[in-house]
Scaffold this motif. Structure first.
Motif, short mmCIF file in Angstrom:
data_model
loop_
_atom_site.label_atom_id
_atom_site.label_comp_id
_atom_site.label_asym_id
_atom_site.label_seq_id
_atom_site.Cartn_x
_atom_site.Cartn_y
_atom_site.Cartn_z
N PRO A 1 0.83 -1.21 0.00
CA PRO A 1 0.00 0.00 0.00
C PRO A 1 0.86 1.27 0.00
N HIS A 2 0.49 2.20 -0.83
CA HIS A 2 1.18 3.50 -0.95
C HIS A 2 2.63 3.36 -1.43
N SER A 3 2.94 2.25 -2.09
CA SER A 3 4.31 2.09 -2.60
C SER A 3 4.64 3.14 -3.65
N TRP A 4 3.61 3.71 -4.27
CA TRP A 4 3.83 4.73 -5.30
C TRP A 4 4.41 6.03 -4.74
N VAL A 5 4.39 6.20 -3.42
CA VAL A 5 4.96 7.42 -2.82
C VAL A 5 6.45 7.51 -3.12
N LYS A 6 7.09 6.37 -3.35
CA LYS A 6 8.54 6.37 -3.62
C LYS A 6 8.89 7.14 -4.88
N TYR A 7 7.92 7.29 -5.80
CA TYR A 7 8.20 8.08 -7.01
C TYR A 7 8.17 9.57 -6.72
N MET A 8 7.47 9.97 -5.64
CA MET A 8 7.25 11.39 -5.37
C MET A 8 8.27 12.00 -4.41
N ALA B 1 4.30 15.76 4.86
CA ALA B 1 3.81 15.55 3.49
C ALA B 1 3.56 14.07 3.22
N ARG B 2 4.47 13.22 3.67
CA ARG B 2 4.30 11.78 3.49
C ARG B 2 3.06 11.28 4.23
N ALA B 3 2.84 11.80 5.44
CA ALA B 3 1.66 11.39 6.22
C ALA B 3 0.38 11.74 5.48
N VAL B 4 0.38 12.91 4.82
CA VAL B 4 -0.82 13.30 4.06
C VAL B 4 -1.00 12.38 2.85
N LEU B 5 0.07 12.13 2.10
CA LEU B 5 -0.03 11.31 0.89
C LEU B 5 -0.47 9.88 1.20
N LEU C 1 -7.34 11.32 -4.64
CA LEU C 1 -6.50 10.92 -5.77
C LEU C 1 -7.31 10.08 -6.75
N GLU C 2 -8.08 9.14 -6.22
CA GLU C 2 -8.93 8.30 -7.07
C GLU C 2 -9.97 9.14 -7.82
N ILE C 3 -10.60 10.06 -7.11
CA ILE C 3 -11.61 10.93 -7.74
C ILE C 3 -10.96 11.81 -8.81
N SER C 4 -9.77 12.34 -8.51
CA SER C 4 -9.09 13.23 -9.46
C SER C 4 -8.65 12.47 -10.71
N LEU C 5 -8.12 11.28 -10.54
CA LEU C 5 -7.69 10.49 -11.69
C LEU C 5 -8.87 10.21 -12.63
N LYS C 6 -9.99 9.84 -12.05
CA LYS C 6 -11.17 9.54 -12.86
C LYS C 6 -11.64 10.80 -13.60
N ALA C 7 -11.61 11.94 -12.92
CA ALA C 7 -12.04 13.19 -13.56
C ALA C 7 -11.12 13.57 -14.71
N VAL C 8 -9.81 13.37 -14.53
CA VAL C 8 -8.86 13.68 -15.59
C VAL C 8 -9.06 12.74 -16.78
N VAL C 9 -9.30 11.46 -16.51
CA VAL C 9 -9.55 10.50 -17.59
C VAL C 9 -10.83 10.88 -18.33
N SER D 1 -2.47 8.98 3.64
CA SER D 1 -3.73 8.95 4.37
C SER D 1 -4.84 8.41 3.48
N ALA D 2 -5.86 7.86 4.12
CA ALA D 2 -7.00 7.33 3.37
C ALA D 2 -7.75 8.45 2.66
N GLU D 3 -7.80 9.62 3.28
CA GLU D 3 -8.51 10.76 2.68
C GLU D 3 -7.84 11.19 1.38
#
Length: 370
Positions: free
Chosen positions: A241-248, A280-284, A293-301, A286-288
């Motif tokens: 979970p949240h392994s994608w944070v390593k890119y940021m 910043a990591r704690a925010v990224l 992020l999920e809502i934003s990705l769908k809107a961009v798509v 977080s479940a919120e």
């Protein structure tokens, strides 16, 4: 003398009562005066306190808007441009397209198997580039907002402390200026360090989703939307979970403030780069944040698919086109994700999402009261 005694004897009760009344009245007057002075002093103190609070709020808002302006006009545009260049470099499709065009003009230069291999590679890289561009654009837009809110809280503390200090000369920055710059500059970590592994992992997710799709398969708006979302969901669900944070951001940060502590002692109320990055990591993670992020990705798509439908014109994408015909359009559309902010409809789409606006409003309010 007898008359005075007679007068005293006859009127002493009245004299005592009058003296008592006068004394009580005088005492009440003095008490009232003291109470009035205390009330006036309290009202003056409350008025000064309210004035200071309004001043703090006004200065806090001014600082927040200043950081917001810097992030919108300098930080994010710079990061978007740099990232666009890296993606174009690491996922360059021009050579594939040139070889296919050359093979079409000169049929004998490529065998059928070579053509199929090139088309399959173009299919994978086109969708990889599109999905990666969508994810990176969305993440950069949200991450810079996280930075703004965290620094907004820091500035609030700095302003409140300086106003409350009896000696303004003793006022100092809560966050070292160099650490502030490094924190804002950390948005370039994705372009500088995260891209190679991000490209590799996004390509694996794309191959997984597209392995059963042929070049002759028809794609309409719905099929394109579902395919992109499947790639993004596969990518996001891969690994821990949240392994994608390593890119940021890097795993560990050495704060400039902490590093200089061997020379000058660091005040206990000073916030270093490491703490900013940890917040910043704690925010990224977080479940919120995961939800927005999920809502934003769908809107961009959604916005991207609508744009591609408009580019095709005539409702072709609504009725469906072969995947082979769709691939060049995908390659042509990706740069739109990195347009300058004033023209970037994808960034504007993210900003206009009510859940995103609410999230950052609550985030700023929460960190401001910390």
């Amino acid at each position: 003398m007898l008359s005075l005694r007679d007068f005293w004897r006859r009127h002493r009760r009245k004299i005592f009562v009058s003296a008592g009344v006068f004394g009580s009245g005088y005492l009440l007057y003095k008490l009232y005066g003291a109470h009035r002075r205390r009330l006036d002093a309290l009202e003056t103190e409350l008025a000064v306190q309210r004035e200071n609070e309004e001043l703090i709020k006004a200065q806090m808002q001014a600082h927040f808007e200043n950081i917001q302006m810097i992030s919108d006009t300098i930080t994010l545009p710079h990061a978007m441009h740099y990232l666009s260049c890296r993606i174009a470099e690491d996922l360059d499709l021009s050579q594939l397209l040139e070889r296919l065009i050359q093979g079409k003009g000169q049929p004998n230069t490529l065998t059928n198997s070579e053509k199929l291999e090139l088309w399959d590679r173009l299919k994978i890289l086109s969708f990889t580039r599109m999905a990666l561009s969508i994810w990176a654009t969305t993440m950069l837009s949200l991450y810079v907002k996280v930075q703004v809110n965290i620094l907004g809280r820091v500035l609030y503390i700095d302003i409140a402390r300086s106003l409350g200090s009896s000696n303004m000369m003793e006022s100092r920055d809560v966050v070292d200026r160099e650490d502030q710059q490094k924190f804002l500059g950390s948005i370039d970590f994705l372009s500088q360090h995260g891209i190679p592994s991000l490209v590799s992992d996004m390509e694996l997710a794309t191959k997984e989703v597209l392995k059963g799709k042929q070049l002759r398969d028809f794609f309409n708006n719905k099929a394109l939307h579902e395919t992109i979302m499947q790639i993004l969901n596969t990518f996001m669900s891969t690994g821990s979970p949240h392994s994608w944070v390593k890119y940021m951001m890097p795993e560990a940060i050495e704060s400039h403030t902490a590093a200089s502590s061997s020379v000058d002692p660091v005040p206990l109320d000073t916030i270093g780069l490491g703490q900013l990055m940890a917040e910043a990591r704690a925010v990224l993670t977080s479940a919120e944040f995961g939800n927005i992020l999920e809502i934003s990705l769908k809107a961009v798509v959604d916005t991207l698919v609508e744009l591609m439908g408009a580019k095709f014109g005539g409702g072709n994408l609504t009725s469906g086109v072969p995947l082979a015909k769709l691939l060049p359009q995908i390659a042509h559309t990706c740069p739109y994700l990195f347009e300058e902010l004033g023209k970037n409809q994808f960034i504007q789409t993210i900003k206009g999402i009510p859940e995103v606006e609410r999230f950052f409003t609550l985030l700023y309010a929460n960190v401001s009261s910390a």
